[in-house]
Design a protein around this motif. Sequence first.
Motif, PDB file in Angstrom:
ATOM      1  N   SER A  22       0.819  -1.221   0.000  1.00 32.68           N
ATOM      2  CA  SER A  22       0.000   0.000   0.000  1.00 32.68           C
ATOM      3  C   SER A  22       0.847   1.263   0.000  1.00 32.68           C
ATOM      4  CB  SER A  22      -0.936  -0.002   1.208  1.00 32.68           C
ATOM      5  OG  SER A  22      -0.183  -0.101   2.422  1.00 32.68           O
ATOM      6  N   GLY A  23       1.977   1.227   0.678  1.00 32.32           N
ATOM      7  CA  GLY A  23       2.815   2.418   0.746  1.00 32.32           C
ATOM      8  C   GLY A  23       3.519   2.755  -0.557  1.00 32.32           C
ATOM      9  N   GLU A  24       3.529   1.817  -1.504  1.00 28.40           N
ATOM     10  CA  GLU A  24       4.215   2.026  -2.780  1.00 28.40           C
ATOM     11  C   GLU A  24       3.261   2.374  -3.926  1.00 28.40           C
ATOM     12  OE1 GLU A  24       7.619   1.867  -3.036  1.00 28.40           O
ATOM     13  OE2 GLU A  24       7.586   1.609  -0.858  1.00 28.40           O
ATOM     14  N   ARG A  25       1.968   2.256  -3.690  1.00 23.17           N
ATOM     15  CA  ARG A  25       1.021   2.340  -4.809  1.00 23.17           C
ATOM     16  C   ARG A  25       0.963   3.721  -5.451  1.00 23.17           C
ATOM     17  NH1 ARG A  25      -3.590  -1.219  -1.622  1.00 23.17           N
ATOM     18  NH2 ARG A  25      -2.385  -3.178  -1.665  1.00 23.17           N
ATOM     19  N   ASP A  26       1.052   4.764  -4.644  1.00 25.23           N
ATOM     20  CA  ASP A  26       0.981   6.110  -5.217  1.00 25.23           C
ATOM     21  C   ASP A  26       2.164   6.388  -6.139  1.00 25.23           C
ATOM     22  OD1 ASP A  26      -1.373   6.609  -3.933  1.00 25.23           O
ATOM     23  OD2 ASP A  26      -0.463   7.708  -2.255  1.00 25.23           O
ATOM     24  N   SER A  27       3.348   6.005  -5.703  1.00 27.08           N
ATOM     25  CA  SER A  27       4.529   6.253  -6.542  1.00 27.08           C
ATOM     26  C   SER A  27       4.498   5.380  -7.794  1.00 27.08           C
ATOM     27  CB  SER A  27       5.821   5.993  -5.755  1.00 27.08           C
ATOM     28  OG  SER A  27       5.887   4.644  -5.322  1.00 27.08           O
ATOM     29  N   ILE A  28       3.998   4.148  -7.647  1.00 27.10           N
ATOM     30  CA  ILE A  28       3.880   3.269  -8.808  1.00 27.10           C
ATOM     31  C   ILE A  28       2.868   3.839  -9.803  1.00 27.10           C
ATOM     32  CG2 ILE A  28       3.120   0.978  -9.587  1.00 27.10           C
ATOM     33  CD1 ILE A  28       4.232  -0.108  -6.913  1.00 27.10           C
ATOM     34  N   ALA A  29       1.741   4.321  -9.288  1.00 26.81           N
ATOM     35  CA  ALA A  29       0.716   4.903 -10.158  1.00 26.81           C
ATOM     36  C   ALA A  29       1.262   6.111 -10.914  1.00 26.81           C
ATOM     37  CB  ALA A  29      -0.499   5.300  -9.331  1.00 26.81           C
ATOM     38  N   GLU A  30       2.055   6.913 -10.250  1.00 28.31           N
ATOM     39  CA  GLU A  30       2.636   8.090 -10.898  1.00 28.31           C
ATOM     40  C   GLU A  30       3.576   7.690 -12.028  1.00 28.31           C
ATOM     41  OE1 GLU A  30       5.336  12.001  -9.655  1.00 28.31           O
ATOM     42  OE2 GLU A  30       4.450  10.721  -8.105  1.00 28.31           O
ATOM     43  N   ILE A  31       4.375   6.653 -11.781  1.00 26.35           N
ATOM     44  CA  ILE A  31       5.301   6.175 -12.815  1.00 26.35           C
ATOM     45  C   ILE A  31       4.530   5.598 -13.991  1.00 26.35           C
ATOM     46  CG2 ILE A  31       7.057   4.437 -13.338  1.00 26.35           C
ATOM     47  CD1 ILE A  31       8.038   4.752 -10.435  1.00 26.35           C
ATOM     48  N   PHE A  56       0.545   5.843 -29.055  1.00 32.33           N
ATOM     49  CA  PHE A  56       1.084   5.813 -27.703  1.00 32.33           C
ATOM     50  C   PHE A  56       0.236   6.691 -26.791  1.00 32.33           C
ATOM     51  CE2 PHE A  56       4.716   4.497 -30.175  1.00 32.33           C
ATOM     52  CZ  PHE A  56       5.271   3.510 -29.391  1.00 32.33           C
ATOM     53  N   GLY A  57       0.187   6.284 -25.538  1.00 34.08           N
ATOM     54  CA  GLY A  57      -0.551   7.084 -24.571  1.00 34.08           C
ATOM     55  C   GLY A  57      -0.246   6.616 -23.177  1.00 34.08           C
ATOM     56  N   ARG A  58      -0.828   7.242 -22.225  1.00 38.89           N
ATOM     57  CA  ARG A  58      -0.620   6.844 -20.836  1.00 38.89           C
ATOM     58  C   ARG A  58      -1.258   5.488 -20.571  1.00 38.89           C
ATOM     59  NH1 ARG A  58      -1.092  12.067 -16.816  1.00 38.89           N
ATOM     60  NH2 ARG A  58       0.618  13.259 -17.720  1.00 38.89           N
ATOM     61  N   SER A  59      -0.785   4.835 -19.521  1.00 39.26           N
ATOM     62  CA  SER A  59      -1.272   3.493 -19.214  1.00 39.26           C
ATOM     63  C   SER A  59      -2.721   3.526 -18.747  1.00 39.26           C
ATOM     64  CB  SER A  59      -0.403   2.874 -18.114  1.00 39.26           C
ATOM     65  OG  SER A  59      -0.502   3.630 -16.926  1.00 39.26           O
ATOM     66  N   ASP A  60      -3.442   2.471 -19.085  1.00 38.14           N
ATOM     67  CA  ASP A  60      -4.809   2.295 -18.609  1.00 38.14           C
ATOM     68  C   ASP A  60      -4.772   1.297 -17.461  1.00 38.14           C
ATOM     69  OD1 ASP A  60      -5.846   3.987 -20.604  1.00 38.14           O
ATOM     70  OD2 ASP A  60      -5.825   2.341 -22.046  1.00 38.14           O
ATOM     71  N   ARG A  61      -4.292   1.761 -16.330  1.00 35.78           N
ATOM     72  CA  ARG A  61      -4.120   0.854 -15.196  1.00 35.78           C
ATOM     73  C   ARG A  61      -5.437   0.591 -14.494  1.00 35.78           C
ATOM     74  NH1 ARG A  61      -4.014   4.198 -10.732  1.00 35.78           N
ATOM     75  NH2 ARG A  61      -3.578   6.387 -11.141  1.00 35.78           N
ATOM     76  N   ALA A  62      -5.467  -0.565 -13.863  1.00 30.32           N
ATOM     77  CA  ALA A  62      -6.683  -0.933 -13.138  1.00 30.32           C
ATOM     78  C   ALA A  62      -6.768  -0.170 -11.831  1.00 30.32           C
ATOM     79  CB  ALA A  62      -6.667  -2.429 -12.869  1.00 30.32           C
TER      80      ALA A  62
END
Length: 639
Positions: free
Chosen positions: A611-620, A633-639
């Motif tokens: 949980s503590g890593e999710r924000d930084s991962i989402a930003e990347i 090309f475009g930004r990721s469509d993450r779940a």
Amino acid sequence: MRRPTKDTEESARRITRRGLILGGSMIGFMGVLAGRMRYMQVDQAEQFRLLAEENRINIRLIPPARGLIFDRTGTPIAANTQNYRIVIVREDAGDLDETFAKLRKLVPLSDADVERAMREIRRRSPFVPVTIADQLAWEDVSEVAVNAPALPGVTPEVGLTRHYPLGEDFAHVVGYVGPVSDYDLSKLENPDPLLQIPKFQIGKVGLEAKREDVLRGSAGTKRIEVNAGGRVMRELSRLEGKKGADLQLTLDHGLQNFVQARLAGESAASIVMDVHTGDILAIASAPSFDPNLFVRGISVSDYRRLTQNDHRPLADKSVQGTYPPGSTFKIVTALAAHEAGVVTAGETIYCSGYKKLGIRRFHCWKRGGHGFIDLHDSLMRSCDVYYYELAERVGIDRISEMARRLGIGIRHDLPMSAIAEGIAPTKEWKQSSYGESWRVGDSLNAAIGQGFVLASPLQLAVMTARVATGEGIHPRLVKSIDAVEQPVQSDGPLGISPTTLSQVRKAMYSVSNSRRGTAYRSRLLPDDMKLAGKTGTSQVRSVVVDNKNVPWDQRDHALFVCFAPYDNPRIAVSVVIEHGGGGSSAAAPVARDIVARALHGDLPPLDVFPSGERDSIAEIWDAMPLRREDGSFGRSDRA
């Protein structure tokens, strides 16, 4: 006075004899002529008919379609597209200046284009077609076709040219094609006649060059009728050539794109490998380049931009780059020492922060030391002193033998350019390379992946896959050729004690899943994604420095290797980030994301991460340039 009868008769006999001789000679001569005429008109009729035919019939080569390259899912990686072009045959063209003047009124030709074409025409045989212009619009080709009677020797053609639809994603592994050069011809003893065709494309680097033998195919021929002015009147017959073989690779285009995007902005490389088959699922080197730029000859400005980039986009770091493996090499040292019996898994060695050898101190990365430490903790916490001690006990030759058994110091047989062999040094190697004797201090440096040891990202991935399975699997890049499956290669069991391998795997698991592990922040939560890894940091300077306070190119390299899932290994991953700073901070997070994407089969949900890593991962991930289904090309469509 009347001649005597006797003289008259004698004279008549002489005349008759001469007449017979002359007449016989004439008849003989006429017979010879008649025989010669019969020989030429009857016996050699076919040969002279062919000679006459050659005055009006030309035979020309038909370039074959180059074989296609697909990924493991059938997605095209290298394709052929239609190319409208104009060619000229010098012996049929007559006045070249006049022909070019007429042609320039129909199609856009610059002075440089004309000069290049003229230079090519002078270099080639008079009967060889020379390409004047290619990649033309249909309208331009139509204009030339309509005005064909006024353009002797000029022919519009439709050919094929290479295209790489996925651009930069596969540039280093697939490579590119380009026109045949004099240098290419000079390397061949008996060049294929196809190579004499101007603008004919052959593989220059990468898979395109290494499998040129199967991708090129063989030429066809066509017989065309020309009139006295050299104009093509009609095509009499055509024999199609053999298309090049299609290759299906082991790579997955979706995973490849993700890995390439995840490395964006770095000078780095990463390999994803199936631990059971050796299939390379992704092999990325960053930054990359667009191979389509090279197909028809890259511009000076584009080439300068690539060569002047300090991140070296043209270099394939995944197989050509060799780096000190740093602490990832401790896996090798541990296996060599425990297999040699110089230490046991439960035996502890005291780490005071350094090991003294003569007057020199070999420091641990933790200045205060780790205290008493065993195999498990030494890998989990990456203690240097533990491995200094092992190296002194086991010796460099047995360490190097284990390294080669695991795939380091071996040139792996993949159809890619300039695959590096790396270095697994021995005493004999140093003597022959430097003319110096091996020192104990050399062994201590090698034990922690410094000194003379060098390994490529590919070799590190092979090492990790072999540790995960205990099998001597070899990497495989080509899955099939024309639908014929290529064999999986393995040397069989490594001959390493299962108990020793199990101890090393458990320690690698703790690296990523124990709070004291060096890559604990880069763990994955689901049981079917838990990874086992090893961090590494290799110095590029002899003096230890703070990476934050030195220029980029003087910082340490960051490395991470891992396999996953831990309980049932499927993949091995290696990541090397040049001048990344530290393996735990720079390389391990990248490897974690790649593992999650590879095991999930698509972009995974964020809840697989702490949980503590999710924000930084989402930003990347939001900033990653991932390829969409339509190719954009475009930004990721993450779940």
